[in-house]
Design a protein around this motif. Sequence first.
Motif, PDB file in Angstrom:
ATOM      1  N   ALA A 135      52.793 -20.344 -36.232  1.00  0.00           N
ATOM      2  CA  ALA A 135      51.613 -20.725 -36.796  1.00  0.00           C
ATOM      3  C   ALA A 135      52.004 -21.816 -37.887  1.00  0.00           C
ATOM      4  N   ILE A 136      52.932 -21.336 -39.061  1.00  0.00           N
ATOM      5  CA  ILE A 136      53.155 -22.224 -40.129  1.00  0.00           C
ATOM      6  C   ILE A 136      53.721 -23.303 -39.672  1.00  0.00           C
ATOM      7  N   ARG A 137      54.641 -23.303 -38.838  1.00  0.00           N
ATOM      8  CA  ARG A 137      55.165 -24.823 -38.286  1.00  0.00           C
ATOM      9  C   ARG A 137      54.119 -25.723 -37.746  1.00  0.00           C
ATOM     10  N   ALA A 138      53.105 -25.239 -37.132  1.00  0.00           N
ATOM     11  CA  ALA A 138      52.021 -25.999 -36.476  1.00  0.00           C
ATOM     12  C   ALA A 138      50.928 -26.404 -37.623  1.00  0.00           C
ATOM     13  N   ALA A 139      50.989 -25.815 -38.741  1.00  0.00           N
ATOM     14  CA  ALA A 139      49.683 -25.936 -39.907  1.00  0.00           C
ATOM     15  C   ALA A 139      49.799 -27.297 -40.148  1.00  0.00           C
ATOM     16  N   ALA A 175      47.390 -13.241 -47.449  1.00  0.00           N
ATOM     17  CA  ALA A 175      47.381 -12.509 -48.310  1.00  0.00           C
ATOM     18  C   ALA A 175      48.058 -11.061 -48.030  1.00  0.00           C
ATOM     19  N   ASN A 176      48.958 -10.518 -48.623  1.00  0.00           N
ATOM     20  CA  ASN A 176      49.809  -9.594 -48.239  1.00  0.00           C
ATOM     21  C   ASN A 176      50.279  -8.851 -49.583  1.00  0.00           C
ATOM     22  N   ALA A 177      50.108  -7.454 -49.312  1.00  0.00           N
ATOM     23  CA  ALA A 177      50.510  -6.448 -50.267  1.00  0.00           C
ATOM     24  C   ALA A 177      52.122  -6.513 -50.627  1.00  0.00           C
ATOM     25  N   TYR A 178      52.818  -6.788 -49.614  1.00  0.00           N
ATOM     26  CA  TYR A 178      54.240  -6.714 -50.034  1.00  0.00           C
ATOM     27  C   TYR A 178      54.883  -8.101 -49.072  1.00  0.00           C
ATOM     28  N   PHE A 179      55.380  -8.674 -49.921  1.00  0.00           N
ATOM     29  CA  PHE A 179      55.745 -10.158 -49.434  1.00  0.00           C
ATOM     30  C   PHE A 179      57.135 -10.268 -49.765  1.00  0.00           C
ATOM     31  N   PHE A 180      58.073  -9.866 -48.856  1.00  0.00           N
ATOM     32  CA  PHE A 180      59.552 -10.342 -48.717  1.00  0.00           C
ATOM     33  C   PHE A 180      59.835 -10.573 -47.175  1.00  0.00           C
ATOM     34  N   PRO A 181      59.332 -11.604 -46.870  1.00  0.00           N
ATOM     35  CA  PRO A 181      59.879 -11.986 -45.398  1.00  0.00           C
ATOM     36  C   PRO A 181      61.137 -12.510 -45.300  1.00  0.00           C
ATOM     37  N   GLY A 182      61.389 -12.666 -43.955  1.00  0.00           N
ATOM     38  CA  GLY A 182      62.803 -13.293 -43.865  1.00  0.00           C
ATOM     39  C   GLY A 182      63.327 -14.789 -44.254  1.00  0.00           C
ATOM     40  N   TYR A 183      64.352 -14.978 -44.389  1.00  0.00           N
ATOM     41  CA  TYR A 183      64.770 -16.432 -44.976  1.00  0.00           C
ATOM     42  C   TYR A 183      64.116 -17.452 -44.052  1.00  0.00           C
ATOM     43  N   ARG A 184      64.015 -17.434 -42.660  1.00  0.00           N
ATOM     44  CA  ARG A 184      63.523 -18.514 -41.905  1.00  0.00           C
ATOM     45  C   ARG A 184      62.098 -18.638 -42.382  1.00  0.00           C
ATOM     46  N   PHE A 185      61.364 -17.524 -42.578  1.00  0.00           N
ATOM     47  CA  PHE A 185      59.888 -17.459 -42.981  1.00  0.00           C
ATOM     48  C   PHE A 185      59.670 -18.095 -44.219  1.00  0.00           C
ATOM     49  N   LYS A 213      58.331 -23.405 -47.227  1.00  0.00           N
ATOM     50  CA  LYS A 213      58.435 -24.396 -48.218  1.00  0.00           C
ATOM     51  C   LYS A 213      58.515 -25.855 -47.333  1.00  0.00           C
ATOM     52  N   ARG A 214      58.829 -25.985 -46.222  1.00  0.00           N
ATOM     53  CA  ARG A 214      58.592 -27.036 -45.199  1.00  0.00           C
ATOM     54  C   ARG A 214      57.259 -27.579 -45.197  1.00  0.00           C
ATOM     55  N   ALA A 215      56.416 -26.520 -44.857  1.00  0.00           N
ATOM     56  CA  ALA A 215      54.987 -26.887 -44.856  1.00  0.00           C
ATOM     57  C   ALA A 215      54.413 -27.343 -46.247  1.00  0.00           C
ATOM     58  N   ALA A 216      54.906 -26.754 -47.304  1.00  0.00           N
ATOM     59  CA  ALA A 216      54.441 -27.432 -48.668  1.00  0.00           C
ATOM     60  C   ALA A 216      55.042 -28.751 -48.880  1.00  0.00           C
ATOM     61  N   ARG A 217      56.056 -28.840 -48.372  1.00  0.00           N
ATOM     62  CA  ARG A 217      56.740 -30.400 -48.593  1.00  0.00           C
ATOM     63  C   ARG A 217      56.242 -31.426 -47.575  1.00  0.00           C
ATOM     64  N   ARG A 218      55.604 -31.100 -46.659  1.00  0.00           N
ATOM     65  CA  ARG A 218      55.015 -31.972 -45.744  1.00  0.00           C
ATOM     66  C   ARG A 218      53.466 -32.338 -46.180  1.00  0.00           C
ATOM     67  N   GLY A 219      53.001 -31.528 -47.221  1.00  0.00           N
ATOM     68  CA  GLY A 219      51.458 -31.631 -47.677  1.00  0.00           C
ATOM     69  C   GLY A 219      50.437 -30.812 -47.288  1.00  0.00           C
ATOM     70  N   VAL A 272      54.605 -24.439 -53.240  1.00  0.00           N
ATOM     71  CA  VAL A 272      53.514 -23.125 -52.920  1.00  0.00           C
ATOM     72  C   VAL A 272      52.915 -22.788 -53.888  1.00  0.00           C
ATOM     73  N   ARG A 273      51.607 -22.603 -53.700  1.00  0.00           N
ATOM     74  CA  ARG A 273      50.690 -22.017 -55.048  1.00  0.00           C
ATOM     75  C   ARG A 273      50.821 -20.499 -54.728  1.00  0.00           C
ATOM     76  N   ILE A 274      50.934 -19.519 -55.925  1.00  0.00           N
ATOM     77  CA  ILE A 274      51.007 -18.195 -55.701  1.00  0.00           C
ATOM     78  C   ILE A 274      49.952 -17.545 -56.623  1.00  0.00           C
ATOM     79  N   TYR A 275      49.176 -16.807 -56.212  1.00  0.00           N
ATOM     80  CA  TYR A 275      48.337 -15.894 -56.889  1.00  0.00           C
ATOM     81  C   TYR A 275      48.336 -14.450 -56.778  1.00  0.00           C
ATOM     82  N   GLU A 276      48.361 -13.849 -58.038  1.00  0.00           N
ATOM     83  CA  GLU A 276      48.357 -12.389 -58.257  1.00  0.00           C
ATOM     84  C   GLU A 276      46.956 -11.799 -58.066  1.00  0.00           C
ATOM     85  N   TYR A 277      46.540 -10.912 -57.185  1.00  0.00           N
ATOM     86  CA  TYR A 277      45.547 -10.000 -57.229  1.00  0.00           C
ATOM     87  C   TYR A 277      45.460  -9.055 -58.432  1.00  0.00           C
TER      88      TYR A 277
END
Length: 418
Positions: A223-227, A234-244, A249-255, A287-292
């Motif tokens: 889904a990220i590649r297609a966006a 929104a995720n409580a614990y965010f340490f995904p894999g390197y590919r994720f 980062k690629r999505a943010a750089r393509r706008g 990437v924009r980051i918000y802390e709840y």
Amino acid sequence: MERRWIPGNQFTLLENGEEFFPRVFACIANARREVIVETFILFEDKVGMQLHQALIAAARRGAQVDVTVDDWGSPDFSEYFLSSLKEAGVRIHAFNPGPRPFGMRPHLLRRMHRKIAVIDREVAFVGGINFSADHLGDFGPEAKQDYAVEIHGPLVAEIHRFCHAALAEGLRYAGPRRQWWRWRKQFRTDPGQLPHSGPAEALFVTRDNRRHLDDIERHYRIAIRAAKKRILIANAYFFPGYRFIRELKRAARRGVDVRLILQGEPDMPFVKTAASMLYHHLLRAGVRIYEYCERPLHGKVAVMDDEWSTVGSSNLDPMSLVFNLEANVIIRDRGFTQALAANLDQLTCDACNEITLASLGELKGWSLVQSFLAFHFTRRYGAWATLLPRHVPRLLPPAPNAGKAVPAAFAGLKERKA
């Protein structure tokens, strides 16, 4: 087996226990044939006691009731709590119970983290909300912010089949007296699809330690590649894999407008240290980051563009992506996706602080070393631990805690019964 998109479903977003518990309890109160509940945590607090009474009432009406809890997440039940369920005919199963040498669970890294309920094969609930009072606002500052969905339509049959298969598999290895073949027979004679209830296409996606090792993370990455316009996670614990991380980062750089809503006050300081390096890495890519910061964030939801969304139990960290048994629904529906996006946008405006590179300051010296080590250990320990043997999960009746007193709310019920 690859999951398939199922059309004709209706989804209702449920925010926190105030919306979730009344709907689940109302559906159980109307159950005629069957109630299946899977939950990581079930406590003997006011929510657990409401569920307890609802399950007993359903069983006494003649419904078949099965409840599965994780032995680590739900370790302490009073004898009365369990015996009253058993007397009513409720079958309660514990995932991987067993002795705890020195108070530690041997299989701590293999947890049943799903939160699922299916009633009469007509309605299902999937999300991140446990049956405990800390999902209600009146719990106080530690009340959790979380989400679930109520589901009607053909996807309910898919979830129902999955729950029966999980029961059959878990009971198969629990001993000959458990008669696991009863669930195999029910699973094989499932009566087919349900009529359409709405416009949504959906996938029921699970993660286990045998056949579906990375399904949830893989669907996120697709889904990220297609966006093209927007990614909001929104995720409580965010340490995904390197590919994720690379896909974000690629999505943010393509706008693409990429925004993350994460915990402002995680329950482990180590997580905050590791996050420092991740924050710098993502912010530099756009990437924009918000802390709840209003209360603990426990949600596991995401929105991509106008029609893709997900709600479930899976965090984006090694515990959920490498070890835990998890379940998410992925939804393609403009109306539901817009409703979830509006909720998260409001959360961002009302209760979040935006993190910037300027507010973080520069990572250097000992802080850089600490952050580097914490981040890479957090990311890699999952891969190391997969080298350990993968035991066969079992479902057995939970053992009562002999030292636990009967809750005050139960005392009157016990006296009236006597």
